[in-house]
Enzyme design. Structure first.
Site, PDB file in Angstrom:
ATOM      1  N   SER A  82      -8.535  -0.352   9.268  1.00 32.32           N
ATOM      2  CA  SER A  82      -8.800  -1.583   8.664  1.00 32.32           C
ATOM      3  C   SER A  82     -10.320  -1.726   8.977  1.00 32.32           C
ATOM      4  CB  SER A  82      -8.029  -3.002   8.950  1.00 32.32           C
ATOM      5  OG  SER A  82      -8.553  -4.090   8.372  1.00 32.32           O
ATOM      6  N   ALA A  83     -10.942  -2.370   7.967  1.00 27.75           N
ATOM      7  CA  ALA A  83     -12.422  -2.804   8.174  1.00 27.75           C
ATOM      8  C   ALA A  83     -12.310  -4.333   9.004  1.00 27.75           C
ATOM      9  CB  ALA A  83     -13.091  -3.333   6.558  1.00 27.75           C
ATOM     10  N   LYS A 135      -5.545  -1.921  15.863  1.00 31.90           N
ATOM     11  CA  LYS A 135      -6.198  -0.874  14.827  1.00 31.90           C
ATOM     12  C   LYS A 135      -7.184  -0.152  15.713  1.00 31.90           C
ATOM     13  CE  LYS A 135      -3.850  -1.357  11.176  1.00 31.90           C
ATOM     14  NZ  LYS A 135      -2.892  -0.730  10.701  1.00 31.90           N
ATOM     15  N   ASN A 183      -3.572 -13.969   1.701  1.00 36.16           N
ATOM     16  CA  ASN A 183      -4.852 -13.328   0.966  1.00 36.16           C
ATOM     17  C   ASN A 183      -4.997 -13.758  -0.152  1.00 36.16           C
ATOM     18  OD1 ASN A 183      -3.482 -10.234   2.684  1.00 36.16           O
ATOM     19  ND2 ASN A 183      -5.073 -11.365   3.298  1.00 36.16           N
ATOM     20  N   TYR A 236      -5.110  -8.365  15.630  1.00 36.79           N
ATOM     21  CA  TYR A 236      -4.743  -7.332  14.458  1.00 36.79           C
ATOM     22  C   TYR A 236      -5.911  -6.248  14.703  1.00 36.79           C
ATOM     23  CZ  TYR A 236      -4.466  -4.979  10.085  1.00 36.79           C
ATOM     24  OH  TYR A 236      -4.674  -4.076   9.064  1.00 36.79           O
ATOM     25  N   ILE A 241       0.813  -1.204   0.008  1.00 38.06           N
ATOM     26  CA  ILE A 241       0.177   0.138   0.099  1.00 38.06           C
ATOM     27  C   ILE A 241       0.853   1.320   0.003  1.00 38.06           C
ATOM     28  CG2 ILE A 241      -1.582   1.378   1.343  1.00 38.06           C
ATOM     29  CD1 ILE A 241      -2.784  -1.258   2.392  1.00 38.06           C
ATOM     30  N   ASN A 278       8.999  -6.378   6.000  1.00 37.68           N
ATOM     31  CA  ASN A 278       7.758  -7.062   5.420  1.00 37.68           C
ATOM     32  C   ASN A 278       8.050  -6.475   3.759  1.00 37.68           C
ATOM     33  OD1 ASN A 278       6.216  -9.009   6.414  1.00 37.68           O
ATOM     34  ND2 ASN A 278       4.920  -7.495   7.325  1.00 37.68           N
TER      35      ASN A 278
HETATM   36  C1  WQD Z   1     -10.439 -13.042   1.255  1.00 38.91           C
HETATM   37  C2  WQD Z   1     -11.655 -14.189   0.928  1.00 38.91           C
HETATM   38  C3  WQD Z   1     -11.328 -15.920   2.354  1.00 38.91           C
HETATM   39  C4  WQD Z   1      -7.438 -16.755   0.830  1.00 38.91           C
HETATM   40  C5  WQD Z   1      -7.716  -9.569   5.309  1.00 38.91           C
HETATM   41  C6  WQD Z   1      -7.502  -9.128   6.658  1.00 38.91           C
HETATM   42  C7  WQD Z   1      -7.715  -7.702   6.493  1.00 38.91           C
HETATM   43  C8  WQD Z   1      -6.927  -7.163   5.467  1.00 38.91           C
HETATM   44  C9  WQD Z   1      -7.279  -7.567   3.945  1.00 38.91           C
HETATM   45  C10 WQD Z   1      -5.254  -5.934   6.433  1.00 38.91           C
HETATM   46  C11 WQD Z   1     -12.392 -14.641   2.191  1.00 38.91           C
HETATM   47  C12 WQD Z   1     -11.095 -16.399   0.756  1.00 38.91           C
HETATM   48  C13 WQD Z   1      -8.569 -16.174   0.980  1.00 38.91           C
HETATM   49  C14 WQD Z   1      -7.268 -18.122   0.236  1.00 38.91           C
HETATM   50  C15 WQD Z   1      -9.862 -18.206   0.321  1.00 38.91           C
HETATM   51  N1  WQD Z   1      -5.730  -7.024   5.671  1.00 38.91           N
HETATM   52  N2  WQD Z   1      -9.692 -17.093   0.775  1.00 38.91           N
HETATM   53  N3  WQD Z   1      -8.449 -18.828  -0.131  1.00 38.91           N
HETATM   54  O1  WQD Z   1      -9.523 -12.044   5.268  1.00 38.91           O
HETATM   55  O2  WQD Z   1     -11.080 -10.626   3.783  1.00 38.91           O
HETATM   56  O3  WQD Z   1      -8.945  -9.678   4.866  1.00 38.91           O
HETATM   57  O4  WQD Z   1      -6.807  -8.960   4.288  1.00 38.91           O
HETATM   58  O5  WQD Z   1      -5.808  -4.956   6.615  1.00 38.91           O
HETATM   59  O6  WQD Z   1      -7.400  -7.187   7.851  1.00 38.91           O
HETATM   60  O7  WQD Z   1      -8.529  -9.572   7.557  1.00 38.91           O
HETATM   61  O8  WQD Z   1      -8.960 -11.082   2.904  1.00 38.91           O
HETATM   62  O9  WQD Z   1      -7.935 -12.103   0.933  1.00 38.91           O
HETATM   63  O10 WQD Z   1      -7.297 -13.436   3.107  1.00 38.91           O
HETATM   64  O11 WQD Z   1      -9.678 -13.519   2.147  1.00 38.91           O
HETATM   65  O12 WQD Z   1     -10.645 -18.706  -0.246  1.00 38.91           O
HETATM   66  O13 WQD Z   1      -6.201 -18.769  -0.026  1.00 38.91           O
HETATM   67  O14 WQD Z   1     -10.903 -14.988   0.237  1.00 38.91           O
HETATM   68  O15 WQD Z   1     -11.918 -16.995   3.144  1.00 38.91           O
HETATM   69  O16 WQD Z   1     -13.640 -15.183   2.001  1.00 38.91           O
HETATM   70  P1  WQD Z   1      -9.631 -10.998   4.504  1.00 38.91           P
HETATM   71  P2  WQD Z   1      -8.230 -12.385   2.278  1.00 38.91           P
END
Ligand code: WQD
Length: 348
Positions: free
Chosen positions: A134-135, A162, A209, A158, A12, A35
Site C-alpha cells: 500500500s502507498a 505492510k 473511505n 497498518y 480488490i 470483511n
Molecule cells: C481519501 C481522501 C480524506 C473520507 C486509505 C488508506 C490506504 C488505502 C486507501 C488500504 C482524504 C478524504 C475521506 C471521508 C473525506 N487503504 N475523506 N471524508 O486515507 O487516502 O487511504 O484508503 O490500503 O491505506 O490509508 O483514503 O478514502 O479514506 O480518504 O474527506 O468521509 O478523502 O481526508 O483526503 P486514504 P480515504
C-alpha cells in the site's frame, strides 16, 4: 496456471479473481470472510456463467494464521495433481483507523499470517508471489509524484505491517536469489466497481473511505459527506489522492503474473495508481456531473493521520509490466454509482 488468491472475496480480491478466471487461470480463493460476503463468490459464478466462460474456481473459508490449514491446502493441491503455481496475497486487515486502536490484531493477522503463508510456500516449493502492499508505507509525501524509491516512513500500524511484510519478502529473496519470484504492488486508492455491477465495494458498517461513503450519500444511506479539512496545502484546500479504477488495479495483477511467468527470479516493488491526484472537491464535482446526483457535504476538522497530497509515479509499472491505467475518473464515478444503484445494500 493455478493461483492461490488469499483474501479473494474482498473488494480488490473479487475483481482480481474475476479477471483471472476470464483469462483462463484456475483460482483457489482462501478467505476468512470477516470483511466480505460469501455472496461475492456466487456473483462471480453468475457473471462467468452468463458469459459462457469455462472456469475452475474453488473457495476455502479459512484464516492464513491457521498453519495446519495452509499445509493441507498445499498438500492436497500436490496430491490432486493441481499444484499451486503462484500466490496472490491480499488477505489482511486494512483499516488505518482500526489499526491504531487494535495494533496487535494487525501485527497478528497481517504479519504473522504472511509469515505463515511464506513458510508454507517455502515448504511446498511454491516460489512465486504477488503481494498486496500500500502507498500508506510512504507516510508523508516529500516529493510528488511518489516513486518507489521514495522514503518509506509509515505513520500508522497498518502501514508498518505492510513494511514488515515487504522486508520479509526482501530477506526471503536475498536468501536465495535464483529461486524466488516476488512482486510487491503498492496500491494507491482503489475505487469504482466492475461495469457489470455484479461485484463492487461493500464496506461493513460506516465506510472509512471517501468513495464508498460518497456513493452511500448519493443513494441515501448516509445523510451527508463530511470533508476532513478544507485548509490543506492544495489548490482547493481539500485532500488530494490517487484514485485508481479497481479494474485497472486488477489488470495490474494480471500483468504481474505474466511478468513473473517470464522471469527465472525477481524482486520488484511497484506502484499501482492512476498517476493523477484529485482533490475531494474534484471527486465530488465529477461524481455529480457523471451521475446527476447532488452530494451534500459539511466541512469537518482534519482526520488524524491524514496527509495533504499523495499520488503515484507509475512509470515503473509501465516499463516493467507494460501496464497503464485505462479508465478515467468519469468511468470510476459511473461504475461506482451503477454498482451502488443496483446494490443499494451491497451484497446483503
Ligand atoms: C481519501 C481522501 C480524506 C473520507 C486509505 C488508506 C490506504 C488505502 C486507501 C488500504 C482524504 C478524504 C475521506 C471521508 C473525506 N487503504 N475523506 N471524508 O486515507 O487516502 O487511504 O484508503 O490500503 O491505506 O490509508 O483514503 O478514502 O479514506 O480518504 O474527506 O468521509 O478523502 O481526508 O483526503 P486514504 P480515504
Amino acid at each position: 496456471m493455478r493461483v492461490l488468491l488469499t483474501g479473494g472475496s474482498g473488494f480488490i480480491g473479487s475483481h482480481i479473481a474475476l479477471l483471472l478466471l476470464e483469462n483462463g487461470y484456475d483460482v483457489l480463493i482462501l478467505d476468512s470472510f470477516i470483511n466480505s460476503s460469501s455472496n461475492v463468490i456466487k456473483r462471480i459464478k453468475i457473471y462467468l456463467d452468463s458469459k459462457d466462460i469455462k472456469y475452475k474456481l474453488e473457495t476455502i473459508n479459512g484464516d492464513i494464521r491457521d498453519k495446519k490449514l495452509l499445509d493441507s491446502i498445499f498438500i492436497n493441491s500436490i496430491n490432486e495433481n493441481k499444484p499451486i503455481n503462484i500466490v496472490i496475497h491480499l488477505a489482511g486487515l486494512k483499516s488505518v483507523a482500526e489499526s491504531l486502536i487494535k495494533p496487535l490484531n494487525y501485527w497478528d493477522v497481517n504479519v504473522l499470517g504472511s509469515l505463515n503463508l511464506l513458510l508454507t510456500m517455502k515448504e511446498y516449493e511454491c516460489y512465486s508471489i504477488v503481494f498486496s502492499s500500500s502507498a500508506t508505507i510512504y507516510g508523508l509525501c516529500e516529493s510528488l509524484p511518489i516513486r518507489e524509491d521514495h522514503k518509506i516512513s509509515p505513520v500508522n500500524t497498518y502501514g508498518k505491517t505492510k513494511v514488515a511484510i515487504e522486508n520479509m519478502l526482501y530477506d526471503l529473496y536475498k536468501s536465495n536469489k535464483n529461486l524466488w519470484k516476488i512482486i510487491s504492488l503498492r496500491y494507491f486508492n482503489p475505487v469504482g466497481a466492475h461495469p457489470s455491477s455484479m461485484i463492487g465495494e461493500d464496506p461493513i458498517g460506516i465506510p472509512n473511505n471517501l468513495f464508498p461513503f460518497l456513493t452511500q450519500v448519493a443513494i441515501g444511506r448516509q445523510r451527508m459527506l463530511q470533508i476532513y479539512g478544507d485548509d490543506w496545502e492544495t489548490n482547493d484546500g481539500s485532500g488530494v489522492r490517487d484514485y485508481i479504477h479497481i479494474n485497472d488495479l486488477a489488470e495490474g495483477h494480471l500483468a504481474s503474473l505474466e511478468y513473473l511467468n517470464s522471469k527465472d527470479s525477481c524482486l520488484e516493488f511497484i506502484n499501482l495508481g492512476s498517476g493523477h491526484g484529485y482533490s475531494v472537491f474534484q471527486i465530488i464535482k465529477q461524481f455529480e456531473i457523471s451521475t446527476g446526483c447532488k452530494i451534500p457535504f459539511s466541512i469537518q476538522s482534519r482526520r488524524d493521520g491524514d496527509i495533504a497530497k499523495c499520488y503515484a509515479d507509475i512509470s515503473k509499472a509501465k516499463r516493467l509490466l507494460d501496464w497503464t491505467p485505462k479508465r478515467s475518473l468519469e468511468q470510476i464515478c459511473l461504475d461506482g454509482w451503477n454498482w451502488q444503484v443496483n446494490n443499494p445494500n451491497g451484497y446483503s
